[in-house]
Motif scaffolding. Structure first.
Motif, PDB file in Angstrom:
ATOM      1  N   ILE A  33       0.856  -1.184   0.000  1.00 22.14           N
ATOM      2  CA  ILE A  33       0.000   0.000   0.000  1.00 22.14           C
ATOM      3  C   ILE A  33       0.890   1.231   0.000  1.00 22.14           C
ATOM      4  O   ILE A  33       1.869   1.307   0.758  1.00 22.14           O
ATOM      5  CB  ILE A  33      -0.920   0.018   1.234  1.00 22.14           C
ATOM      6  CG1 ILE A  33      -1.924  -1.134   1.167  1.00 22.14           C
ATOM      7  CG2 ILE A  33      -1.661   1.355   1.341  1.00 22.14           C
ATOM      8  CD1 ILE A  33      -2.782  -1.263   2.418  1.00 22.14           C
ATOM      9  N   TYR A  34       0.555   2.199  -0.866  1.00 20.85           N
ATOM     10  CA  TYR A  34       1.285   3.471  -0.870  1.00 20.85           C
ATOM     11  C   TYR A  34       0.296   4.599  -0.604  1.00 20.85           C
ATOM     12  O   TYR A  34      -0.764   4.678  -1.257  1.00 20.85           O
ATOM     13  CB  TYR A  34       2.001   3.713  -2.204  1.00 20.85           C
ATOM     14  CG  TYR A  34       2.757   5.031  -2.209  1.00 20.85           C
ATOM     15  CD1 TYR A  34       4.038   5.105  -1.673  1.00 20.85           C
ATOM     16  CD2 TYR A  34       2.171   6.194  -2.692  1.00 20.85           C
ATOM     17  CE1 TYR A  34       4.732   6.307  -1.630  1.00 20.85           C
ATOM     18  CE2 TYR A  34       2.855   7.402  -2.657  1.00 20.85           C
ATOM     19  CZ  TYR A  34       4.135   7.460  -2.128  1.00 20.85           C
ATOM     20  OH  TYR A  34       4.800   8.652  -2.070  1.00 20.85           O
ATOM     21  N   ALA A  35       0.621   5.463   0.354  1.00 26.16           N
ATOM     22  CA  ALA A  35      -0.230   6.607   0.693  1.00 26.16           C
ATOM     23  C   ALA A  35       0.643   7.858   0.771  1.00 26.16           C
ATOM     24  O   ALA A  35       1.807   7.789   1.180  1.00 26.16           O
ATOM     25  CB  ALA A  35      -0.954   6.366   2.013  1.00 26.16           C
ATOM     26  N   GLN A  42      -6.478   6.917   3.919  1.00 28.16           N
ATOM     27  CA  GLN A  42      -6.098   6.216   2.683  1.00 28.16           C
ATOM     28  C   GLN A  42      -5.716   4.765   2.985  1.00 28.16           C
ATOM     29  O   GLN A  42      -6.139   3.841   2.286  1.00 28.16           O
ATOM     30  CB  GLN A  42      -4.920   6.934   2.018  1.00 28.16           C
ATOM     31  CG  GLN A  42      -5.237   8.301   1.451  1.00 28.16           C
ATOM     32  CD  GLN A  42      -3.985   8.985   0.925  1.00 28.16           C
ATOM     33  OE1 GLN A  42      -3.103   8.356   0.353  1.00 28.16           O
ATOM     34  NE2 GLN A  42      -3.908  10.294   1.136  1.00 28.16           N
ATOM     35  N   ILE A  43      -4.917   4.590   4.036  1.00 30.50           N
ATOM     36  CA  ILE A  43      -4.442   3.241   4.365  1.00 30.50           C
ATOM     37  C   ILE A  43      -5.613   2.349   4.783  1.00 30.50           C
ATOM     38  O   ILE A  43      -5.713   1.185   4.352  1.00 30.50           O
ATOM     39  CB  ILE A  43      -3.385   3.304   5.481  1.00 30.50           C
ATOM     40  CG1 ILE A  43      -2.126   4.024   4.971  1.00 30.50           C
ATOM     41  CG2 ILE A  43      -3.019   1.899   5.959  1.00 30.50           C
ATOM     42  CD1 ILE A  43      -1.094   4.293   6.055  1.00 30.50           C
ATOM     43  N   PHE A  82       3.835   1.874   2.565  1.00 29.73           N
ATOM     44  CA  PHE A  82       4.767   2.978   2.345  1.00 29.73           C
ATOM     45  C   PHE A  82       3.985   4.288   2.448  1.00 29.73           C
ATOM     46  O   PHE A  82       2.930   4.429   1.824  1.00 29.73           O
ATOM     47  CB  PHE A  82       5.428   2.875   0.980  1.00 29.73           C
ATOM     48  CG  PHE A  82       6.206   1.606   0.765  1.00 29.73           C
ATOM     49  CD1 PHE A  82       7.530   1.517   1.166  1.00 29.73           C
ATOM     50  CD2 PHE A  82       5.611   0.498   0.178  1.00 29.73           C
ATOM     51  CE1 PHE A  82       8.251   0.348   0.977  1.00 29.73           C
ATOM     52  CE2 PHE A  82       6.322  -0.673  -0.023  1.00 29.73           C
ATOM     53  CZ  PHE A  82       7.647  -0.748   0.380  1.00 29.73           C
ATOM     54  N   THR A  83       4.490   5.242   3.217  1.00 37.79           N
ATOM     55  CA  THR A  83       3.809   6.531   3.366  1.00 37.79           C
ATOM     56  C   THR A  83       4.799   7.674   3.193  1.00 37.79           C
ATOM     57  O   THR A  83       5.941   7.601   3.672  1.00 37.79           O
ATOM     58  CB  THR A  83       3.154   6.651   4.752  1.00 37.79           C
ATOM     59  OG1 THR A  83       4.158   6.565   5.770  1.00 37.79           O
ATOM     60  CG2 THR A  83       2.123   5.557   4.959  1.00 37.79           C
ATOM     61  N   ASP A  84       4.370   8.715   2.512  1.00 32.05           N
ATOM     62  CA  ASP A  84       5.135   9.959   2.376  1.00 32.05           C
ATOM     63  C   ASP A  84       4.232  11.097   2.819  1.00 32.05           C
ATOM     64  O   ASP A  84       3.212  11.385   2.179  1.00 32.05           O
ATOM     65  CB  ASP A  84       5.589  10.168   0.930  1.00 32.05           C
ATOM     66  CG  ASP A  84       6.827   9.351   0.592  1.00 32.05           C
ATOM     67  OD1 ASP A  84       7.771   9.369   1.394  1.00 32.05           O
ATOM     68  OD2 ASP A  84       6.840   8.691  -0.463  1.00 32.05           O
ATOM     69  N   ARG A 120      11.000   6.275  -2.957  1.00 30.61           N
ATOM     70  CA  ARG A 120      12.312   5.822  -3.437  1.00 30.61           C
ATOM     71  C   ARG A 120      12.670   4.472  -2.795  1.00 30.61           C
ATOM     72  O   ARG A 120      13.247   3.607  -3.451  1.00 30.61           O
ATOM     73  CB  ARG A 120      13.392   6.861  -3.094  1.00 30.61           C
ATOM     74  CG  ARG A 120      13.160   8.239  -3.674  1.00 30.61           C
ATOM     75  CD  ARG A 120      13.081   8.246  -5.168  1.00 30.61           C
ATOM     76  NE  ARG A 120      14.240   7.644  -5.809  1.00 30.61           N
ATOM     77  CZ  ARG A 120      14.334   7.438  -7.109  1.00 30.61           C
ATOM     78  NH1 ARG A 120      13.336   7.764  -7.911  1.00 30.61           N
ATOM     79  NH2 ARG A 120      15.425   6.916  -7.624  1.00 30.61           N
ATOM     80  N   HIS A 121      12.343   4.322  -1.506  1.00 38.42           N
ATOM     81  CA  HIS A 121      12.627   3.050  -0.818  1.00 38.42           C
ATOM     82  C   HIS A 121      11.850   1.901  -1.471  1.00 38.42           C
ATOM     83  O   HIS A 121      12.404   0.810  -1.676  1.00 38.42           O
ATOM     84  CB  HIS A 121      12.264   3.179   0.659  1.00 38.42           C
ATOM     85  CG  HIS A 121      12.511   1.941   1.458  1.00 38.42           C
ATOM     86  ND1 HIS A 121      13.722   1.278   1.470  1.00 38.42           N
ATOM     87  CD2 HIS A 121      11.691   1.215   2.272  1.00 38.42           C
ATOM     88  CE1 HIS A 121      13.653   0.217   2.244  1.00 38.42           C
ATOM     89  NE2 HIS A 121      12.431   0.142   2.741  1.00 38.42           N
ATOM     90  N   MET A 122      10.598   2.148  -1.820  1.00 38.47           N
ATOM     91  CA  MET A 122       9.782   1.121  -2.469  1.00 38.47           C
ATOM     92  C   MET A 122      10.375   0.732  -3.824  1.00 38.47           C
ATOM     93  O   MET A 122      10.462  -0.462  -4.154  1.00 38.47           O
ATOM     94  CB  MET A 122       8.354   1.641  -2.659  1.00 38.47           C
ATOM     95  CG  MET A 122       7.410   0.656  -3.337  1.00 38.47           C
ATOM     96  SD  MET A 122       5.731   1.325  -3.506  1.00 38.47           S
ATOM     97  CE  MET A 122       5.998   2.584  -4.771  1.00 38.47           C
TER      98      MET A 122
END
Length: 523
Positions: A6-8, A25-26, A44-46, A60-62
């Protein structure tokens, strides 16, 4: 079980501090995954990062995890609330979608429709076309600027020709009074005499090895010929004669004469026109004149790596026999025709059939309209997000300005300025940072790809552009097809195209094995 990541993301610091949007979102993504029976492997969250840039820590880590993984892959699907959480630019979407495909990872946006079959392929192609349009516009603008620089007699980049050296010169003034610097050429006192000597020796009949040994201006005969044909030594600036082909090789471009920039007296000449003409005459006499028909170029098999034998799940490979070009099942090559009696497939026939079906069934007016309407909706949503970001930034700017005003009022009322120096500096730095973020949003909105009103003529024009893609050189077309086709399974009666991340879809109903005059119907 299907494993997902999951990316948020949220854009502003205010949202990041509240964390409600990210948690929302998550939570929605987790519920969506549970309904599908998917297992959440990573989240992953930013927080506080714009989607316009890919320089986001968790993003970037993902990507690093995906690139560094082999087998098994870290997850099967990347799930996000909306696609603009992951991408806010066509260029990034294209670049990272290719990375996902190479690692067999799907991308799903839970609040956006998943296109199926040829529609899914088409949407990626719409993105590719939009990216190509953007790159083309940038390229045209860059070329236009470089032409103007060349017409003024300045260098457009790179090393100076042997015998010259680069030197920075003032070419004018900017509106703010700062000088405009350009690169010009000046005589190199060490190499210019050697270049002149090379021309003189050639005009007097010296051989290539003799000239190279005596002058040292180049190291090979072919490089010497290029030097001796270079009109830069007459003081001319010539630009836009060479171009890159498919981003790999450089060859002389088929440029119209009016598009080639020729500027005389752009720099000091090393040789005279008479000496240059004499050398060209010598080179022409030495030039070999080969008669007879040129050798045929290597055949390009467009479907190499894509065409599969359904019976043996083996690739078809290209085979040229005299003047006949065929795709041959690799299992047949390995095991022999008796064990694997797959029929050879005539190259021109199957390639034409596949391309014709793509033109007819994939690039339709209906799909083009759907794609444009999708982009229009996304642009509107992005604009709304920009408006929210701008509003949030303006509120923060007003708050900081009010704090600064109170600090200065306190100083005016007698408070010691030294006691407020640090908070004033902190608020001033924050104010500058906020204004820079506001300017970046406005700058990006100016260069975003804007879609005009969608009309029938516009759609037909775009469709014509897509169809023109199939008229590209075989080498370029071969590079394009794997961007959206995973494989083409072939038997004696049916060709079935399988696109990335979607179920396979039959394209067309008949084809002619080995170029038979009559089409065969599927069973």
């Amino acid at each position: 079980m299907t494993r997902i990541a999951i990316y948020a993301r949220v854009s502003t610091e205010g949202q990041a501090e509240e964390e409600v949007p990210i948690n929302g979102q998550i939570d929605e993504c987790r519920k969506f995954a549970a309904d599908k029976g998917w297992e959440v492997a990573e989240v992953f969250t930013d927080a506080g990062f714009s989607g316009r840039t890919d320089d986001r820590p968790s993003f970037r880590h993902m990507i690093e995890i995906i690139k560094s993984s082999t087998n098994p892959k870290p997850f099967d699907i990347i799930l996000c609330w909306r696609s603009n959480r992951l991408f806010r630019s066509v260029e990034h979407r294209l670049a990272y979608s290719r990375i996902f495909r190479r690692h067999s990872i799907r991308f799903v946006a839970m609040h956006e429709p998943e296109f199926e079959g040829a529609s899914a392929m088409f949407m990626e192609t719409v993105l590719a076309a939009a990216d190509e349009l953007y790159v083309s516009q940038v390229s045209e603008d860059t070329l236009r600027g470089l032409k103007q620089i060349a017409m003024a007699g300045y260098s457009t980049g790179g090393k100076a020709a042997t015998g010259y050296r680069n030197v920075r010169k003032v070419a004018g003034l900017k509106p703010n009074g700062e000088p405009i610097m350009r690169t010009g050429w000046e005589i190199d006192p060490d190499y210019a005499p050697r270049v002149k000597k090379a021309f003189e020796m050639c005009a007097n009949g010296s051989s290539g090895p003799e000239i190279i040994k005596a002058t040292g201006v180049v190291t090979s005969p072919s490089s010497l010929v290029s030097l001796l044909r270079n009109r830069a030594y007459l003081g001319e600036r010539i630009y836009n004669v060479m171009k890159q082909v498919d981003g790999k090789t450089r060859r002389r471009a088929n440029t119209k004469p009016e598009d080639i920039i020729r500027k005389e007296n752009a720099h000091e000449a090393i040789i005279s026109p008479e000496l240059f003409d004499n050398v060209q005459a010598v080179l022409e006499r030495k030039r070999p004149h080969i008669q007879g028909r040129a050798q045929n170029s290597k055949r390009t098999y467009l479907l190499t790596g894509l065409l599969w034998c359904k019976a043996h799940q083996a690739l078809y490979t290209g085979n040229t026999n005299a003047s006949l070009n065929y795709y041959v099942c690799s299992a047949k090559r390995k095991l022999g025709a008796k064990i694997s009696p797959c029929r050879n497939v005539k190259k021109e026939t199957v390639e034409k059939f596949i391309l014709d079906n793509l033109k007819t069934h994939a690039f339709t007016s209906k799909r083009i309209r759907a794609g444009l309407e999708y982009f229009a909706r996304e642009n509107q949503k992005n604009k709304q997000e920009d408006d929210r970001e701008r509003k949030d930034l303006l509120i923060k700017i007003n708050k900081v300005e009010l704090e600064l005003k109170r600090f200065f009022e306190a100083i005016a009322s007698g408070v010691n300025p030294e006691n407020l120096t640090q908070p004033i500096e902190e608020r001033s730095d924050l104010k500058n940072k906020l204004y820079l973020q506001l300017a970046e949003i406005d700058r990006q909105r100016e260069i975003d790809l804007l879609l005009p009103d969608i009309t029938d003529s516009m759609i037909e024009g775009i469709r014509a552009k897509y169809i023109d893609m199939f008229a590209a050189s075989p080498e370029k077309l071969k590079a394009i097809l794997p961007e959206f086709i995973d494989r083409i399974e072939l038997d004696e009666t049916t060709a079935r195209i399988k696109y990335f991340a979607v179920e396979e879809q039959k394209v067309g109903c008949n084809w002619r094995p080995q170029g038979d005059s009559n089409p065969r119907s599927p069973p």
